[in-house]
Design a protein around this motif. Sequence first.
Motif, PDB file in Angstrom:
ATOM      1  N   HIS A   1      15.835   7.164 156.173  1.00 17.12           N
ATOM      2  CA  HIS A   1      17.036   6.826 155.404  1.00 17.12           C
ATOM      3  C   HIS A   1      17.489   8.007 154.554  1.00 17.12           C
ATOM      4  O   HIS A   1      18.682   8.171 154.274  1.00 17.12           O
ATOM      5  CB  HIS A   1      16.783   5.618 154.515  1.00 17.12           C
ATOM      6  CG  HIS A   1      16.754   4.320 155.275  1.00 17.12           C
ATOM      7  ND1 HIS A   1      17.841   3.835 155.961  1.00 17.12           N
ATOM      8  CD2 HIS A   1      15.753   3.420 155.461  1.00 17.12           C
ATOM      9  CE1 HIS A   1      17.528   2.684 156.525  1.00 17.12           C
ATOM     10  NE2 HIS A   1      16.262   2.412 156.251  1.00 17.12           N
TER      11      HIS A   1
ATOM     12  N   ASP B   1      25.358  10.608 167.075  1.00 20.49           N
ATOM     13  CA  ASP B   1      25.297   9.685 165.933  1.00 20.49           C
ATOM     14  C   ASP B   1      25.373  10.452 164.615  1.00 20.49           C
ATOM     15  O   ASP B   1      26.048  10.031 163.670  1.00 20.49           O
ATOM     16  CB  ASP B   1      23.998   8.883 165.966  1.00 20.49           C
ATOM     17  CG  ASP B   1      23.969   7.843 167.067  1.00 20.49           C
ATOM     18  OD1 ASP B   1      25.013   7.620 167.705  1.00 20.49           O
ATOM     19  OD2 ASP B   1      22.891   7.258 167.295  1.00 20.49           O
TER      20      ASP B   1
ATOM     21  N   ASP C   1      26.822   6.521 155.496  1.00 22.71           N
ATOM     22  CA  ASP C   1      25.630   6.039 154.818  1.00 22.71           C
ATOM     23  C   ASP C   1      24.714   5.265 155.741  1.00 22.71           C
ATOM     24  O   ASP C   1      23.506   5.182 155.506  1.00 22.71           O
ATOM     25  CB  ASP C   1      26.022   5.145 153.630  1.00 22.71           C
ATOM     26  CG  ASP C   1      26.749   5.913 152.530  1.00 22.71           C
ATOM     27  OD1 ASP C   1      26.513   7.133 152.434  1.00 22.71           O
ATOM     28  OD2 ASP C   1      27.547   5.295 151.803  1.00 22.71           O
ATOM     29  N   ARG C   2      25.266   4.670 156.775  1.00 17.14           N
ATOM     30  CA  ARG C   2      24.477   3.883 157.721  1.00 17.14           C
ATOM     31  C   ARG C   2      24.792   4.330 159.140  1.00 17.14           C
ATOM     32  O   ARG C   2      25.485   3.666 159.899  1.00 17.14           O
ATOM     33  CB  ARG C   2      24.804   2.397 157.548  1.00 17.14           C
ATOM     34  CG  ARG C   2      23.916   1.457 158.355  1.00 17.14           C
ATOM     35  CD  ARG C   2      22.496   1.435 157.829  1.00 17.14           C
ATOM     36  NE  ARG C   2      21.707   0.411 158.519  1.00 17.14           N
ATOM     37  CZ  ARG C   2      20.413   0.230 158.348  1.00 17.14           C
ATOM     38  NH1 ARG C   2      19.758   1.018 157.504  1.00 17.14           N
ATOM     39  NH2 ARG C   2      19.769  -0.716 158.989  1.00 17.14           N
TER      40      ARG C   2
ATOM     41  N   ALA D   1      24.529   5.296 163.132  1.00 11.07           N
ATOM     42  CA  ALA D   1      24.088   4.447 164.236  1.00 11.07           C
ATOM     43  C   ALA D   1      22.606   4.617 164.534  1.00 11.07           C
ATOM     44  O   ALA D   1      21.942   3.670 164.980  1.00 11.07           O
ATOM     45  CB  ALA D   1      24.921   4.744 165.485  1.00 11.07           C
ATOM     46  N   TYR D   2      22.053   5.798 164.288  1.00 14.30           N
ATOM     47  CA  TYR D   2      20.635   5.994 164.588  1.00 14.30           C
ATOM     48  C   TYR D   2      19.715   5.267 163.608  1.00 14.30           C
ATOM     49  O   TYR D   2      18.496   5.212 163.812  1.00 14.30           O
ATOM     50  CB  TYR D   2      20.283   7.486 164.657  1.00 14.30           C
ATOM     51  CG  TYR D   2      20.446   8.263 163.370  1.00 14.30           C
ATOM     52  CD1 TYR D   2      19.505   8.200 162.352  1.00 14.30           C
ATOM     53  CD2 TYR D   2      21.552   9.090 163.189  1.00 14.30           C
ATOM     54  CE1 TYR D   2      19.652   8.927 161.184  1.00 14.30           C
ATOM     55  CE2 TYR D   2      21.714   9.821 162.025  1.00 14.30           C
ATOM     56  CZ  TYR D   2      20.760   9.734 161.024  1.00 14.30           C
ATOM     57  OH  TYR D   2      20.918  10.458 159.863  1.00 14.30           O
ATOM     58  N   LEU D   3      20.267   4.710 162.538  1.00 15.19           N
ATOM     59  CA  LEU D   3      19.491   3.909 161.598  1.00 15.19           C
ATOM     60  C   LEU D   3      19.902   2.440 161.650  1.00 15.19           C
ATOM     61  O   LEU D   3      19.524   1.658 160.776  1.00 15.19           O
ATOM     62  CB  LEU D   3      19.656   4.440 160.172  1.00 15.19           C
ATOM     63  CG  LEU D   3      19.001   5.798 159.893  1.00 15.19           C
ATOM     64  CD1 LEU D   3      19.325   6.265 158.488  1.00 15.19           C
ATOM     65  CD2 LEU D   3      17.481   5.719 160.097  1.00 15.19           C
ATOM     66  N   SER D   4      20.670   2.083 162.639  1.00 16.32           N
ATOM     67  CA  SER D   4      21.122   0.702 162.790  1.00 16.32           C
ATOM     68  C   SER D   4      20.579   0.135 164.100  1.00 16.32           C
ATOM     69  O   SER D   4      20.261   0.866 165.033  1.00 16.32           O
ATOM     70  CB  SER D   4      22.652   0.629 162.809  1.00 16.32           C
ATOM     71  OG  SER D   4      23.205   1.250 161.665  1.00 16.32           O
ATOM     72  N   SER D   5      20.487  -1.169 164.144  1.00 17.58           N
ATOM     73  CA  SER D   5      20.015  -1.821 165.366  1.00 17.58           C
ATOM     74  C   SER D   5      21.180  -1.956 166.338  1.00 17.58           C
ATOM     75  O   SER D   5      21.632  -3.058 166.669  1.00 17.58           O
ATOM     76  CB  SER D   5      19.418  -3.194 165.040  1.00 17.58           C
ATOM     77  OG  SER D   5      18.284  -3.056 164.219  1.00 17.58           O
ATOM     78  N   THR D   6      21.688  -0.811 166.773  1.00 14.82           N
ATOM     79  CA  THR D   6      22.845  -0.817 167.663  1.00 14.82           C
ATOM     80  C   THR D   6      22.419  -1.055 169.095  1.00 14.82           C
ATOM     81  O   THR D   6      21.419  -0.514 169.560  1.00 14.82           O
ATOM     82  CB  THR D   6      23.605   0.514 167.564  1.00 14.82           C
ATOM     83  OG1 THR D   6      22.678   1.586 167.816  1.00 14.82           O
ATOM     84  CG2 THR D   6      24.200   0.702 166.186  1.00 14.82           C
TER      85      THR D   6
ATOM     86  N   PRO E   1      16.900   2.418 167.846  1.00 15.81           N
ATOM     87  CA  PRO E   1      18.087   1.713 168.361  1.00 15.81           C
ATOM     88  C   PRO E   1      18.139   1.703 169.884  1.00 15.81           C
ATOM     89  O   PRO E   1      17.816   2.699 170.540  1.00 15.81           O
ATOM     90  CB  PRO E   1      19.255   2.509 167.760  1.00 15.81           C
ATOM     91  CG  PRO E   1      18.685   3.103 166.511  1.00 15.81           C
ATOM     92  CD  PRO E   1      17.263   3.449 166.856  1.00 15.81           C
TER      93      PRO E   1
END
Length: 237
Positions: free
Chosen positions: A80, A111, A117-118, A120-125, A202
């Motif tokens: 993060h 990404d 701030d969020r 795609a590589y830190l989201s459950s995409t 992800p």
Amino acid sequence: MTHATTAAARIPVSPRYLAGSDGGGEAAFALLTGPRWHKRQDEWGNYHAFGDQGRLHIGLIPGYCEMVEPIGLWHIEARHECGAPTVWRAAMSEHTPPEIIAAFTTALGADAEVGGDRPAYLSSTGHPDTVWRLLTEAGWRVSVSGFAIRAMAPDLLAEVTHTPPRHGPAFEQAREEAWQVEVRAGDEGEALWWAEFHSATPAHLIAAFTTALASPEPLWRTQNALPPQVRCLINGV
């Protein structure tokens, strides 16, 4: 043509996952450019790319390091923020084709370019089903056994397995490295190469890796760079 000339000639290797490494990692780092990336080589000969203000780390680490887990030549981590615990990690062994790793790092770099701030590589995409659909379309056979889903290549020499962590009495048997990729030359012996991805990786990044894994496009190698145990399995050799 002499034997030496033949051995040095570059030939197309298909299926591509049997090509192994070309001895370098340039392909995996080639598109990680621009102000969001900083690359350096440390005093131990390891090569690193740090991206998106230190939230991303891609390392080519030839020497064993007891602080690195899981063990592998390639290590990729996402956080993060710089210095924070890893959100997910990936590792690949020495003979993983760098062109296949490059598909993953290219998607990761895309990404990072979007930023935010969020990212795609830190989201459950994406959804894991995307991975299985792409492999099925490439002719791989997908099966379910218990909590695990497995895709086998048509020649049965490569497989992708997903065993998601689960809570309950069997939780101690779950692996954080939920995604497993393994390539073999046959039923016996060690894997030619492997890759592992943390459960929080992800799905669209896993899909980028497996799409490159299953691509019908050959990889180019010299005969003397090919793993000896797979030369009889490669079309055109």
